[in-house]
Design a protein around this motif. Sequence first.
Motif, mmCIF file in Angstrom:
data_model
loop_
_atom_site.group_PDB
_atom_site.id
_atom_site.type_symbol
_atom_site.label_atom_id
_atom_site.label_comp_id
_atom_site.label_asym_id
_atom_site.label_seq_id
_atom_site.Cartn_x
_atom_site.Cartn_y
_atom_site.Cartn_z
ATOM 1 N N SER A 222 -3.921 0.772 -4.811
ATOM 2 C CA SER A 222 -4.110 0.165 -3.487
ATOM 3 C C SER A 222 -3.085 -0.943 -3.265
ATOM 4 N N GLY A 223 -2.883 -1.283 -1.992
ATOM 5 C CA GLY A 223 -1.953 -2.353 -1.649
ATOM 6 C C GLY A 223 -0.510 -1.915 -1.518
ATOM 7 N N HIS B 98 4.276 -2.051 1.031
ATOM 8 C CA HIS B 98 4.613 -3.054 0.026
ATOM 9 C C HIS B 98 6.114 -3.330 0.032
#
Length: 339
Positions: free
Chosen positions: A188-189, A193
């Motif tokens: 996740s994330g 990014h």
Amino acid sequence: MTVHSQGAATSAPQDAPPPSAGPGSPPPRPSGSARPSPRGGRKSLPSGWLPYALVAPAVLSIAGLLLYPLGKNVLLSFQQVNKIELIQRKAPFIGLDNYTGLLGDAKFWTVVVRSFAFTAVNVALIMLLGSLIGILLNRLGKKMRLVLSMALVMAWAMPIVASVTVFQWLFDEQFGVANWVMRTLGFSGYDQHNWFETGFSTMVIIMILLVWGSVPFVALNMYAGLTTVGAELYEAAKMDGANGWQTFWKIVFPNLRPFFLVTTFLEVIWIFKAFTQVYAMRAGGPDRASETLPVFAYIEGQSQQHYGLAAAISVLTILMLVVVMSFYFRLILKQEDEQ
């Protein structure tokens, strides 16, 4: 030689004339005269001024293209040349002020430590991966060796700016392959990014780029060196019960020690002076946190217009590299003396 009645032989006197030759035979050669060299034999090297005259054009060209700019750069490092002095066409001498200012600047030493750490990690990875791939090339079959060799040559031959553009796309925050792979693996994330958010992550990406572009040189040279190691040495090690690591350390490494010394020497120079990859990736950013010494000198000179200070940075960079390489030269000379 005469024979007595008892059968004993005695030699003829030393001054006895040789037997007469036939009418068509060549005249006898005087004793002690040197035998003429065979046809096509090696000729003696020229002596006197001729060798110097032959290398003089190359020496003068190198002096004009390298020594003169280097001398002008050293002279500039002792002058104050900023934007104002450039407009006024003045270059006052300020002695060692540029050098003392740099040596007392914490930012300069941060860049120095970053450059040496960056070089050490890159060279270690390049030599490790290149050696492993070289060993793999030596053990593959003919067809697979050809495919892998072509892939290595293509990676090695790719232009630097083109390879930097590919890596920028791979790590793009919106359409990059790296974010897609991380999302596919369930992390996740990584929707958008930013891989270039910090100086450390930017340096890691540049390191991957440099390793990718330098490994082919080491791998192909390693494979070429392995072909010179006799197969009987491997067979003897196998009969003695040596494993793979012992075979490499006891047979391959001693035989290829000159290769490792020279290749490591070349890679240290190549990585330490790498400019295009570092500057083209993010111009030393973000916030000048990914600058190495060559990029630091360029930005101080061209962007900040501190030309005298940039010249001092480049001179210190050369001196640092010479000091580091002097220890390596000692190892190479010691290796040659032992052989």
